[in-house]
Design a protein around this motif. Sequence first.
Motif, PDB file in Angstrom:
ATOM      1  N   UNK A  70     -22.845 -16.850  17.170  1.00 41.18           N
ATOM      2  CA  UNK A  70     -21.453 -16.458  16.725  1.00 41.18           C
ATOM      3  C   UNK A  70     -20.996 -16.418  15.213  1.00 41.18           C
ATOM      4  N   UNK A  71     -21.390 -17.719  14.471  1.00 42.17           N
ATOM      5  CA  UNK A  71     -21.106 -17.750  13.304  1.00 42.17           C
ATOM      6  C   UNK A  71     -21.570 -16.846  12.360  1.00 42.17           C
ATOM      7  N   UNK A  72     -22.912 -16.436  12.590  1.00 39.82           N
ATOM      8  CA  UNK A  72     -23.610 -15.664  11.805  1.00 39.82           C
ATOM      9  C   UNK A  72     -23.042 -14.188  11.908  1.00 39.82           C
ATOM     10  N   UNK A  73     -22.626 -13.777  13.198  1.00 38.23           N
ATOM     11  CA  UNK A  73     -21.713 -12.443  13.417  1.00 38.23           C
ATOM     12  C   UNK A  73     -20.688 -12.561  12.725  1.00 38.23           C
ATOM     13  N   UNK A  74     -19.983 -13.608  12.837  1.00 41.23           N
ATOM     14  CA  UNK A  74     -18.513 -13.546  12.252  1.00 41.23           C
ATOM     15  C   UNK A  74     -18.674 -13.231  10.805  1.00 41.23           C
ATOM     16  N   UNK A  75     -19.665 -13.850  10.142  1.00 42.88           N
ATOM     17  CA  UNK A  75     -19.687 -13.594   8.643  1.00 42.88           C
ATOM     18  C   UNK A  75     -20.027 -12.029   8.500  1.00 42.88           C
ATOM     19  N   UNK A  76     -20.591 -11.539   9.423  1.00 36.43           N
ATOM     20  CA  UNK A  76     -20.993  -9.938   9.146  1.00 36.43           C
ATOM     21  C   UNK A  76     -19.570  -9.184   9.333  1.00 36.43           C
ATOM     22  N   UNK A  77     -18.902  -9.802  10.402  1.00 39.26           N
ATOM     23  CA  UNK A  77     -17.715  -9.071  10.657  1.00 39.26           C
ATOM     24  C   UNK A  77     -16.508  -9.150   9.717  1.00 39.26           C
ATOM     25  N   UNK A  78     -16.669 -10.378   8.857  1.00 38.17           N
ATOM     26  CA  UNK A  78     -15.688 -10.254   7.854  1.00 38.17           C
ATOM     27  C   UNK A  78     -16.103  -9.454   6.687  1.00 38.17           C
ATOM     28  N   UNK A  79     -17.150  -9.052   6.643  1.00 39.30           N
ATOM     29  CA  UNK A  79     -17.730  -7.968   5.550  1.00 39.30           C
ATOM     30  C   UNK A  79     -17.050  -6.853   5.991  1.00 39.30           C
ATOM     31  N   UNK A 298     -14.366 -21.849  12.288  1.00 38.73           N
ATOM     32  CA  UNK A 298     -14.427 -22.927  13.207  1.00 38.73           C
ATOM     33  C   UNK A 298     -14.548 -22.554  14.416  1.00 38.73           C
ATOM     34  N   UNK A 299     -13.830 -21.787  15.128  1.00 36.03           N
ATOM     35  CA  UNK A 299     -13.877 -21.101  16.195  1.00 36.03           C
ATOM     36  C   UNK A 299     -15.259 -20.488  16.603  1.00 36.03           C
ATOM     37  N   UNK A 300     -15.676 -19.937  15.739  1.00 33.28           N
ATOM     38  CA  UNK A 300     -17.060 -19.159  15.967  1.00 33.28           C
ATOM     39  C   UNK A 300     -18.123 -20.575  16.152  1.00 33.28           C
ATOM     40  N   UNK A 301     -17.909 -21.524  15.311  1.00 35.79           N
ATOM     41  CA  UNK A 301     -18.846 -22.822  15.534  1.00 35.79           C
ATOM     42  C   UNK A 301     -18.663 -23.448  17.010  1.00 35.79           C
TER      43      UNK A 301
END
Length: 386
Positions: A70-79, A298-301
């Motif tokens: 989830x955290x890695x996905x969120x990093x992509x979604x931010x981009x 934090x929510x993704x974590x």
Amino acid sequence: MDFALNDEQKMLIDTVRRFIAEECQPLEDEIEQTGVFDTSKAQALHDKAKSLGLYGMNMPEELGGGGLSNLDRILCEEQFGHTSDIIIRRAFGNVYEPLLHCKGAQIERWLKPAVEGTRTCAITITEPGAGSDAAGIKTTAVKNDKGWVLNGGKHFISDGDWSDFFLVSAKTGEKEISMFMVDKGLAGFTVGKDQKMMGLRGTPHLELFFDNVQVEDAALLGEAGQGFKLAMGALNVVRLAQVGARAVGKASHVCEIMVGWANERKQFNTKIGDFQMVQQMIADSVIEINAARWMVYHAAWMLDQGLDAREQIAMVKVHAAEMLGRVVDRAVQVFGGMGFCKELTIERYYRDARIYRIFDGTSEIHRGVIAKSTLKKGAALFDVNR
Ligand SMILES: Cc1cc2nc3c(=O)[nH]c(=O)nc-3n(C[C@H](O)[C@H](O)[C@H](O)COP(=O)(O)OP(=O)(O)OC[C@H]3O[C@@H](n4cnc5c(N)ncnc54)[C@H](O)[C@@H]3O)c2cc1C
């Protein structure tokens, strides 16, 4: 507590960022001008993203997805927030998590093709009479010996014309709602007009009508009466990704442009960035973007730890969406008349940002969730050490 990103995460961000800068952003102007994303260009973008393993990154590897946490996905979604909605859909896919509840033959028919990008899916819940009150729908599905018969209508369905099938909520009893996977082209299923929006140009938002549409038993997601709950639960992560993380990305993009302008534009023989009132707008934006980003991470974590993050995601939804609105409003102000002028992109970002406070549950609905939980659970909602 370690806030540092590892090398793989940095590389992932770098790859997505480069793809967006080189392949996606150059397409934005034409889509904005014409209101459509040319089909052959969209297909070429999709193919390129897919060949680089950037399509369906949120889906499990065994299904052909990227298998990201989830955290890695969120990093992509931010981009992803650094480009526009329709381009994200074509390049990276909106492969919705509720589909992961597919079982047996449903996996080959709906889930895998969605992950591969050979068939795309739209989420179909809202009706003219039922928006925030998603359980107040009028669309029905009645059991017969061939499966289920659907009647009713939906509206505001994003990307409805490109989609090959639809995840549709329908009442299967007085107080029972189920989800069905409905293929385009079935007899009695028609796609209505494109409902023109203030922003998100290039993404159609459509009406759908179901007039005695016969679907098979296999079209039912989960058990009758259960699929809706499953889908709503799975949409939590979609909210975190597509609203929370993308809002942080969009606000960062806008802030960078605003800072560039403040450093260049001169009035009274000095850079406008030297004026304290302009500096305040920059400082407030930077503070708020960073606060929202850490809430999203934090929510993704929490999700990666298997923790229940429903309330944290509701907080992200409100804060990130409203933060984006404030940042882009300040950007218009810092740009002055040019911020209002269509020659620059700022006015588009301003229009595109407004929907963030409305879709995926309005700010009011999420504030209601947060307040009710806090009244019940107390400090646990705002003091992580409880
Ligand atoms: C661009 C766009 C894309 C969309 N894409 C999709 C999609 O792909 N699929 C889909 O199913 N839907 C989609 N929607 C629908 C979207 O999710 C709804 O618009 C949203 O949930 C709000 O519902 P509504 O528009 O009916 O507003 P309403 O529910 O009528 O709300 C109107 C106002 O009343 C307030 N309100 C309502 N209930 C309460 C309450 N209990 N307490 C306090 N205030 C309340 C709301 O906060 C809001 O301010 C999309 C909408 C738009 C505009």
